[in-house]
Scaffold this active site. Structure first.
Site, PDB file in Angstrom:
ATOM      1  CB  SER A 170     -39.876  54.805  17.085  1.00 44.42           C
ATOM      2  OG  SER A 170     -38.702  55.228  16.429  1.00 44.42           O
TER       3      SER A 170
ATOM      4  CE1 TYR B  98     -41.323  59.886  19.062  1.00 41.76           C
ATOM      5  CE2 TYR B  98     -39.515  58.886  18.270  1.00 41.76           C
ATOM      6  CZ  TYR B  98     -41.081  58.999  18.271  1.00 41.76           C
ATOM      7  OH  TYR B  98     -41.606  58.414  17.209  1.00 41.76           O
TER       8      TYR B  98
END
Length: 254
Positions: free
Chosen positions: A137, A147
């Site tokens: 990401s 995350y």
């Protein structure tokens, strides 16, 4: 004889887009996810449209048994393409989140792709052939909680393996998309209404770009002009500013 590609998180979003791209490329598919009904629906759709055969593996990759089930399959079969795509996010600050959920994030985003690569790559090295794409990401370049930290691990490990295997015909790449129209944000109950339309990516298009970048030998694929600019800015910006921007973005999603 068709070769096999294994995709985790294969029933929706980026994973589903990868299954279509790979079936169109002539691969048979190993589809991994938790939802058995959706897995069989995906398998039938690939059969009807592309003539691709599929093996369905129902597995919760946050569990030891689920991860081990996929590892065992890879050990006993030649996997030409590995797409580590399964993942999810938590829409809470680290100090307010559930510890069990935080551990699940690590298991799905860090432990599972690491272990699947560790099992798959020796066979690829022996054949001197294979492709690994780790769906990371743009968040891996900022500081946005666990995350971001998990995705940073995946990006850096992909870069390391890309270099380690540079003398072989094995391709390893980290796909680092920005905001993409999938089920991801809805499942995480994230507030995304304020995001400008031009910041949303199309899953099929970014997957096509990622495949092209990987086959061209790129260690990191960042689809979309807007995210290429963003990553360029992050790379040059003072780290304290990057931390503040990353955390402000996470707060707005809650």
């Amino acid at each position: 004889m068709k070769k096999w590609a294994l995709v985790t998180g294969a029933t929706a979003g980026i994973g589903e887009s990868f299954t279509r791209l790979l079936a169109a490329q002539g691969f048979n598919l190993v589809l991994v996810a938790r939802d058995e009904a959706r897995l069989h629906e995906r398998a039938q759709g690939l059969k009807d449209k592309f003539g691709a055969e599929s093996v369905v593996i129902v597995a919760d990759l946050a569990t030891e048994s689920g991860c081990a089930k996929v590892e065992e399959f890879i050990k006993n079969n030649e996997i030409e393409v590995l797409i580590n795509n399964a993942g999810f996010g938590i829409n809470k600050a680290f100090t307010m989140s559930d510890l069990a959920k935080e551990e699940e994030v690590l298991k799905v985003l860090v432990r599972t792709p690491m272990r699947l690569m560790h099992v798959a790559l020796p066979g690829m090295k022996e054949r001197n052939s294979g492709t690994v794409i780790n769906v990371s990401s743009v968040a891996s370049f900022i500081a946005g909680g666990a995350y971001s930290a998990s995705k940073a691990y995946l990006t850096v490990l992909s870069e390391s393996l890309h270099t380690e295997l540079s003398a072989t015909k094995i391709k390893v790449s980290a796909l680092c998309p920005g905001f993409t129209r999938t089920e991801f944000h809805q499942r995480g109950r994230m507030k995304m209404a304020g995001l400008p339309e031009f910041m949303w990516l199309n899953s099929d298009r970014l997957v096509a770009q990622a495949w092209k970048d990987t086959q061209a030998g790129k260690a990191v694929s960042v689809p979309g002009w807007q995210y290429k600019l963003l990553v360029g800015f992050i790379t040059l910006a003072p780290r304290p500013l990057v931390r503040r921007v990353g955390m402000n973005l996470r707060v707005k999603q809650r």
